[in-house]
Design a protein around this motif. Structure first.
Motif, short mmCIF file in Angstrom:
data_model
loop_
_atom_site.label_atom_id
_atom_site.label_comp_id
_atom_site.label_asym_id
_atom_site.label_seq_id
_atom_site.Cartn_x
_atom_site.Cartn_y
_atom_site.Cartn_z
N ARG A 47 8.48 -50.77 -39.62
CA ARG A 47 7.05 -50.35 -38.97
C ARG A 47 6.32 -50.60 -38.87
NH1 ARG A 47 5.63 -44.33 -40.01
NH2 ARG A 47 4.29 -44.80 -41.61
N GLU A 55 7.29 -50.31 -33.13
CA GLU A 55 6.71 -49.06 -33.70
C GLU A 55 7.88 -48.06 -32.97
OE1 GLU A 55 5.73 -52.25 -31.70
OE2 GLU A 55 4.16 -52.39 -32.31
N TRP A 114 9.24 -42.31 -37.43
CA TRP A 114 9.23 -41.73 -35.15
C TRP A 114 9.77 -40.07 -35.44
CZ3 TRP A 114 11.56 -46.31 -38.48
CH2 TRP A 114 10.42 -46.88 -38.43
#
Length: 197
Positions: A47, A55, A114
């Motif tokens: 990430r 992302e 996430w």
């Protein structure tokens, strides 16, 4: 192999180094594997590193490898497969991580990295029985609260263990053992080898 995939492979090796236990390219996509102990660190680097910038977590699913390759497979049974997308660099990646204990599969949660992983991990828990350590709300998502077992496991009976129905006398839903007879659900193919069309 395209130059873009080759560059991604090089970047992955530079950033993750020995944390990658296996790396392959198939069907125009890179797949990497890592140890479960490195899962969080690898995910964070995927990430945050400027050369990777994944992302978005676009999918996370459980996999049961019991009887994989017609029984020729002898590795760990349960894995989580995660698909990542880098919008800024226009690249995709697949990460596969195996849970070390087949009797009680546990992996760290990715929810802190996430938030979208929340429901994906709940689905993997519900259907495969994979636990996600430090998940904020790990409970069943698709099956009933009283459901016993995990229906996507290869050893789960196709007809299930219990059935539920509404009982008009008791005026409530009741659970009872399955009343369906066991049967072979593999279709038979009958070929007349002597006939030619």
């Amino acid at each position: 192999m395209s130059a873009k995939l080759e560059q991604l492979s090089v970047n992955l090796k530079c950033v993750l180094g020995e944390k990658i236990t296996k790396q392959t390219i198939a069907f125009g996509e890179v797949t990497i594997e890592c140890q479960s102990t490195d899962y969080l660190a690898v995910s964070k680097l995927l990430r945050d590193d400027a050369n990777l910038k994944f992302e978005q977590l676009i999918d996370l699913c459980g996999v049961d490898y019991q009887d994989f390759a017609d029984g020729a497979y002898s590795g760990l049974r349960y894995a989580v497969v995660v698909h990542f997308l880098s919008v800024s660099l226009n690249q995709r990646l697949r990460l596969r991580v195996f849970a070390v204990d087949d009797a009680f599969p546990v992996l760290p949660t990715l929810v802190d990295l996430w938030p979208v992983a929340n429901w994906f991990e709940r689905e993997a828990f519900d259907l495969y029985g994979i636990m996600f350590e430090n998940h904020p709300d790990l409970r069943r998502l698709l099956t009933d609260y009283g459901f016993v077992g995990h229906p996507f496991r290869k050893d789960f009976p196709m007809i299930g263990n219990v059935e539920m129905r509404y009982d008009p006398e008791q005026q409530r839903v009741i659970y009872q053992p399955v009343s369906i007879e066991l049967r072979n659900n593999v279709p038979r193919v009958i070929r007349n080898e002597g006939a030619h069309s």
